[in-house]
Write a protein that holds these residues in place. Structure first.
Motif, short mmCIF file in Angstrom:
data_model
loop_
_atom_site.label_atom_id
_atom_site.label_comp_id
_atom_site.label_asym_id
_atom_site.label_seq_id
_atom_site.Cartn_x
_atom_site.Cartn_y
_atom_site.Cartn_z
N LEU A 16 0.82 -1.21 0.00
CA LEU A 16 0.00 0.00 0.00
C LEU A 16 0.86 1.27 0.00
CD1 LEU A 16 -2.76 -1.08 2.53
CD2 LEU A 16 -3.11 -0.55 0.11
N ASP A 17 2.03 1.18 0.59
CA ASP A 17 2.92 2.34 0.64
C ASP A 17 4.36 1.85 0.47
OD1 ASP A 17 4.36 4.64 1.10
OD2 ASP A 17 3.18 5.27 2.84
N SER A 18 4.86 1.93 -0.74
CA SER A 18 6.18 1.40 -1.04
C SER A 18 7.31 2.21 -0.39
CB SER A 18 6.40 1.36 -2.56
OG SER A 18 6.25 2.67 -3.11
N SER A 19 6.99 3.40 0.13
CA SER A 19 8.03 4.20 0.78
C SER A 19 8.36 3.70 2.18
CB SER A 19 7.57 5.67 0.86
OG SER A 19 6.44 5.79 1.72
N ILE A 20 7.54 2.80 2.70
CA ILE A 20 7.78 2.27 4.04
C ILE A 20 8.78 1.13 3.97
CG2 ILE A 20 6.70 1.12 6.01
CD1 ILE A 20 4.13 2.57 5.39
N ASP A 21 9.80 1.21 4.81
CA ASP A 21 10.82 0.17 4.87
C ASP A 21 10.22 -1.14 5.40
OD1 ASP A 21 13.89 -0.43 4.91
OD2 ASP A 21 13.14 -1.13 6.86
N PRO A 22 10.66 -2.29 4.88
CA PRO A 22 10.12 -3.58 5.37
C PRO A 22 10.23 -3.76 6.87
CG PRO A 22 11.35 -3.92 3.35
CD PRO A 22 11.57 -2.48 3.73
N LEU A 23 11.32 -3.30 7.48
CA LEU A 23 11.46 -3.41 8.93
C LEU A 23 10.43 -2.55 9.64
CD1 LEU A 23 12.91 -4.38 11.44
CD2 LEU A 23 14.56 -2.52 11.15
N GLU A 24 10.23 -1.34 9.14
CA GLU A 24 9.21 -0.46 9.72
C GLU A 24 7.83 -1.07 9.55
OE1 GLU A 24 7.64 4.20 9.36
OE2 GLU A 24 9.13 3.39 7.95
N ALA A 25 7.58 -1.68 8.40
CA ALA A 25 6.28 -2.32 8.16
C ALA A 25 6.06 -3.48 9.13
CB ALA A 25 6.21 -2.81 6.72
N ALA A 26 7.12 -4.24 9.41
CA ALA A 26 6.99 -5.35 10.35
C ALA A 26 6.66 -4.85 11.75
CB ALA A 26 8.29 -6.15 10.37
N ILE A 27 7.26 -3.71 12.14
CA ILE A 27 6.97 -3.12 13.46
C ILE A 27 5.52 -2.64 13.50
CG2 ILE A 27 7.54 -1.24 15.03
CD1 ILE A 27 10.44 -1.44 14.00
N MET A 28 5.06 -2.02 12.42
CA MET A 28 3.66 -1.58 12.36
C MET A 28 2.70 -2.76 12.46
SD MET A 28 3.73 1.28 9.32
CE MET A 28 4.45 2.91 9.54
N ALA A 29 3.03 -3.82 11.72
CA ALA A 29 2.16 -5.00 11.73
C ALA A 29 2.10 -5.62 13.11
CB ALA A 29 2.69 -6.02 10.72
N ARG A 30 3.25 -5.70 13.78
CA ARG A 30 3.27 -6.24 15.15
C ARG A 30 2.46 -5.36 16.09
NH1 ARG A 30 4.24 -11.04 17.11
NH2 ARG A 30 6.10 -11.22 15.77
N ALA A 31 2.55 -4.05 15.90
CA ALA A 31 1.79 -3.13 16.74
C ALA A 31 0.28 -3.28 16.52
CB ALA A 31 2.23 -1.70 16.48
N LEU A 32 -0.12 -3.48 15.27
CA LEU A 32 -1.54 -3.66 14.96
C LEU A 32 -2.08 -4.93 15.62
CD1 LEU A 32 -1.71 -2.64 11.19
CD2 LEU A 32 -2.68 -1.40 13.13
N MET A 33 -1.31 -6.02 15.56
CA MET A 33 -1.76 -7.26 16.19
C MET A 33 -1.78 -7.13 17.71
SD MET A 33 -2.89 -9.29 14.08
CE MET A 33 -3.24 -10.42 15.42
N THR A 34 -0.85 -6.37 18.27
CA THR A 34 -0.87 -6.12 19.72
C THR A 34 -2.11 -5.33 20.10
OG1 THR A 34 1.55 -6.13 19.80
CG2 THR A 34 0.39 -5.09 21.64
#
Length: 235
Positions: free
Chosen positions: A180-198
């Protein structure tokens, strides 16, 4: 010298007296396939015993730690024999993992990109809203996954599978964020995804364990989840 007389048995007498019966049985006896056709078939709408077993196990595992629920109790609750339970599932771990996979599949679908918006913020809000609606309509599934499995003492194998499924779910959410947003780094995306699941997990624990369901400074937990979702995604 005359040959000895043949011994006449009851079977031979029956054969001698009933030659026509044997003839007709040999040539006109019903075949096995014909007999099977005469037997009543099971109705096509007969409910699945496996589904009933999963539903019964979910009720028990949502109410108590799965490690405290033996398989014979599951069988009794499902109105089945213990042997029938083991026919469908090799072990309690197998049963737990089947329930676990069902929940993770639903969560992955909520946060997928299928026919969803192209904007990251809108996607996040819609995904979180679907997850919250699922918690309200399927509280047993949510409580089993986010409350019981997170604290179970059932064994290392169950915990390993739970963490593996959770990691796979986070990876799929992170992939959606990057798409959805290619400007987001994969590591940052993983942190966001973990935060959403939390956020989903903590919302489930708060609303399903009789604690205060309204976080401070928010009118409802839905409002809180929406605002925190946008903060996580930087929107």
């Amino acid at each position: 010298m005359r040959p000895p007389a043949a011994k006449v048995t009851s079977v031979s007498r029956w054969v001698l007296r009933r030659p026509l019966t044997l003839y007709f049985w040999k040539h006109y006896a019903p075949t096995e396939s014909y007999i099977l056709k005469l037997q009543p078939a099971r109705p096509a709408h007969r409910p699945s015993r496996r589904s009933a077993l999963l539903a019964a196990a979910l009720e028990l595992f949502a109410a108590a730690d799965p490690s405290d629920v033996p398989m014979d109790v599951v069988a009794t609750h499902a109105k089945m024999t213990t042997a029938a339970v083991y026919y469908h599932f090799a072990s309690k771990t197998d049963l737990i993992e089947s329930l676990m996979s069902g929940v993770t599949d639903k969560l992955a679908e909520f946060f997928s990109l299928a026919s969803g918006p192209s904007d990251l913020g809108t996607w996040g809000l819609q995904s979180m809203r679907r997850a919250l609606v699922w918690m309200q309509t399927n509280p047993l599934e949510a409580k089993f996954f986010f409350v019981r499995l997170a604290t179970t003492h059932d064994g290392a194998e169950t915990l390993v599978q739970f963490r593996r499924d959770s990691a796979t779910l986070v990876e799929s959410i992170a992939d959606s964020i990057v798409l959805l947003d290619s400007s987001i780094d994969p590591l940052e995306a993983a942190i966001m995804a973990r935060a959403l699941m939390t956020l989903v997990s903590e919302t489930a624990k708060t609303t399903l364990t009789s604690r205060d369901a309204v976080p401070r400074n928010f009118r409802t937990y839905q409002e809180a989840a929406s605002i925190v979702t946008l903060r996580i995604l930087g929107r």
